[in-house]
Write an enzyme that holds these catalytic residues in place. Structure first.
Site, PDB file in Angstrom:
ATOM      1  N   GLY A   1       0.792  -1.213   0.000  1.00 39.53           N
ATOM      2  CA  GLY A   1       0.000   0.000   0.000  1.00 39.53           C
ATOM      3  C   GLY A   1       0.830   1.271   0.000  1.00 39.53           C
ATOM      4  O   GLY A   1       0.462   2.271  -0.623  1.00 39.53           O
ATOM      5  N   SER A   2       1.962   1.261   0.694  1.00 39.18           N
ATOM      6  CA  SER A   2       2.783   2.477   0.779  1.00 39.18           C
ATOM      7  C   SER A   2       3.314   2.883  -0.589  1.00 39.18           C
ATOM      8  O   SER A   2       3.273   4.063  -0.956  1.00 39.18           O
ATOM      9  CB  SER A   2       3.943   2.266   1.756  1.00 39.18           C
ATOM     10  OG  SER A   2       3.469   2.112   3.075  1.00 39.18           O
TER      11      SER A   2
ATOM     12  N   GLN B   1      -7.226  -0.390   4.448  1.00 40.82           N
ATOM     13  CA  GLN B   1      -8.005  -0.989   5.533  1.00 40.82           C
ATOM     14  C   GLN B   1      -9.396  -1.437   5.083  1.00 40.82           C
ATOM     15  O   GLN B   1     -10.095  -2.124   5.827  1.00 40.82           O
ATOM     16  CB  GLN B   1      -8.139  -0.006   6.695  1.00 40.82           C
ATOM     17  CG  GLN B   1      -6.839   0.325   7.393  1.00 40.82           C
ATOM     18  CD  GLN B   1      -6.276  -0.852   8.167  1.00 40.82           C
ATOM     19  OE1 GLN B   1      -6.957  -1.837   8.440  1.00 40.82           O
ATOM     20  NE2 GLN B   1      -5.012  -0.761   8.533  1.00 40.82           N
TER      21      GLN B   1
ATOM     22  N   SER C   1      -3.286  -3.440  -0.096  1.00 37.28           N
ATOM     23  CA  SER C   1      -2.154  -4.247   0.361  1.00 37.28           C
ATOM     24  C   SER C   1      -2.645  -5.622   0.783  1.00 37.28           C
ATOM     25  O   SER C   1      -3.581  -5.740   1.576  1.00 37.28           O
ATOM     26  CB  SER C   1      -1.463  -3.545   1.533  1.00 37.28           C
ATOM     27  OG  SER C   1      -0.254  -4.179   1.855  1.00 37.28           O
TER      28      SER C   1
ATOM     29  N   HIS D   1      -1.547  -8.044   2.718  1.00 38.73           N
ATOM     30  CA  HIS D   1      -1.464  -8.581   4.071  1.00 38.73           C
ATOM     31  C   HIS D   1      -2.549  -8.048   5.003  1.00 38.73           C
ATOM     32  O   HIS D   1      -2.663  -8.484   6.139  1.00 38.73           O
ATOM     33  CB  HIS D   1      -0.077  -8.328   4.668  1.00 38.73           C
ATOM     34  CG  HIS D   1       0.180  -6.918   5.077  1.00 38.73           C
ATOM     35  ND1 HIS D   1       0.154  -6.521   6.404  1.00 38.73           N
ATOM     36  CD2 HIS D   1       0.488  -5.819   4.353  1.00 38.73           C
ATOM     37  CE1 HIS D   1       0.432  -5.223   6.470  1.00 38.73           C
ATOM     38  NE2 HIS D   1       0.638  -4.779   5.236  1.00 38.73           N
TER      39      HIS D   1
ATOM     40  N   THR E   1      11.233  -7.333 -11.527  1.00 39.92           N
ATOM     41  CA  THR E   1      10.636  -8.634 -11.825  1.00 39.92           C
ATOM     42  C   THR E   1       9.478  -8.912 -10.875  1.00 39.92           C
ATOM     43  O   THR E   1       9.610  -8.778  -9.656  1.00 39.92           O
ATOM     44  CB  THR E   1      11.689  -9.745 -11.689  1.00 39.92           C
ATOM     45  OG1 THR E   1      12.771  -9.465 -12.586  1.00 39.92           O
ATOM     46  CG2 THR E   1      11.092 -11.103 -12.030  1.00 39.92           C
TER      47      THR E   1
ATOM     48  N   CYS F   1      -0.726   2.475  11.051  1.00 42.96           N
ATOM     49  CA  CYS F   1       0.563   2.853  10.468  1.00 42.96           C
ATOM     50  C   CYS F   1       1.601   3.150  11.530  1.00 42.96           C
ATOM     51  O   CYS F   1       2.778   3.298  11.227  1.00 42.96           O
ATOM     52  CB  CYS F   1       0.392   4.063   9.557  1.00 42.96           C
ATOM     53  SG  CYS F   1      -0.457   5.443  10.324  1.00 42.96           S
TER      54      CYS F   1
END
Length: 347
Positions: free
Chosen positions: A70-71, A151, A171, A173, A209, A296
């Site tokens: 996400g960052s 989120q 993201s 995770h 890659t 965060c």
């Protein structure tokens, strides 16, 4: 009992995601940019995952760009929008004071480069924001609208077209996928600026890659959580409400954010006079994993900038506690927290 209530920071990887990744780790090892047969097999697997993720959010496959999380997606979206505006002599960006640091730090960097940034006041946290309405205003004004949905993806219904979203970060995770992989949705027609140079991957917009096993795991995890989204939301909402009701009985406790209009698994409290570091350590001694502040800054013991943004006094914000649930949590775990936490707070 061991209780993991820090799912806003990261989630346990699902068995579905792991099962999807293992064959790729074993057999899909060729570079997807290579012209030989193994490379083209990798390319086929990569593009199938792109199609699956696009379908999950109402997008087209060529609007999905894979990132490290996400960052990175936040950085690329914001820098791209800023440069697009600058080419039109428009260097004014509007955001809010409660964004993830991947957003805030990027904006602060742009301020140093001559951009004007307006940070809107906020009044709630953990709450669901009026994304379609904001997007409609931006669309009417001809402004790019980016949302950091890290989120929200997997936990709330999302259709980027219906919700007027131009760019969106996600993201893996956060929805039971692997760490180190995410995606940026960018509406067709938006010109992305590169922040990683060096290769032609991702249609020339993100060099490097591709991590195909992680990307496949992300697609599998997202499809899985969406397939069970309604039942998972109902379960987490019931656990969340039970937890909130119990914590509100503690003297000098305060729920941060709306009581019901919030993410299904999100609970954020402040306990006046309680020091955040001690609270976390004592919970950990009881086998309860939680965090202080926002997702965060879960590794930081400073007061959450989100809570400070909603005008909570520093001494109150420093005693904040975020308990974030997933569908893997149980009523027994909630009851255990409700048994132990009051003892710690009133000790």
């Amino acid at each position: 009992m061991n209780v993991y209530f820090d799912n806003a920071a990261t989630t346990k990887m699902s068995q579905v995601a792991l099962d999807a990744m293992i064959p790729c780790l074993e057999n899909v090892y060729a570079n997807a940019s290579s012209l030989h047969t193994p490379g083209q097999k990798s390319k086929e697997v990569l593009e199938k995952a792109r199609e699956e993720i696009a379908a999950c959010i109402g997008a087209q496959p060529n609007e999905i760009y894979f990132t490290s999380g996400g960052s990175e997606a936040d950085n690329q979206a914001i820098v791209s929008a800023a440069k697009w505006g600058a080419r039109r002599n428009k260097k004014h960006i509007i955001s809010t004071a409660f964004e993830h640091h991947a957003v805030l730090h990027t904006l602060q960097k742009l301020e140093k480069e001559g951009y004007e940034v307006t940070y809107l006041d906020v009044h709630e946290n953990g709450s669901i924001q009026p994304i379609p309405e904001i997007g409609a205003i931006c669309k009417e004004k001809g402004i790019y609208f980016h949302t950091d949905a890290v989120q929200a993806v997997g936990h709330l219904p999302i259709n980027v077209k219906e919700q007027n979203i131009d760019m969106m970060s996600a993201s893996a995770h956060k929805f039971h996928g692997p760490k180190g992989v995410g995606f940026l949705y960018a509406r067709k027609g938006i010109l992305l600026s590169n922040i990683i140079e060096g290769g032609a991957q991702e249609r020339g917009k993100r060099a490097g890659t591709e991590n195909i096993p992680a990307i496949v795991g992300m697609a599998a995890a997202l499809k899985d959580v969406l397939a069970h989204q309604k039942e998972n939301a109902e379960k987490m909402t019931a656990l969340r409400d039970r937890l909130i009701e119990g914590l509100l009985t503690i003297p000098h406790s305060k729920l941060n954010g709306d009581r019901t209009k919030r993410l299904p698994g999100n609970v954020n409290f402040c306990f006046e006079g309680i020091e955040g570091e001690s609270l976390l350590l004592m919970l950990d001694m009881k086998g309860i994993a939680a965090s202080s502040g926002s997702a965060c800054t879960s590794g930081s013991l400073d007061p959450s900038h989100v809570l400070l943004a909603i005008r909570l006094p520093h001494e109150v914000a420093h005693g904040s506690l975020r308990l974030s649930l997933s569908e893997y949590n149980t009523q027994e775990e909630v009851d255990y927290v409700l048994e132990e936490l009051p003892k710690i707070v009133t000790y």
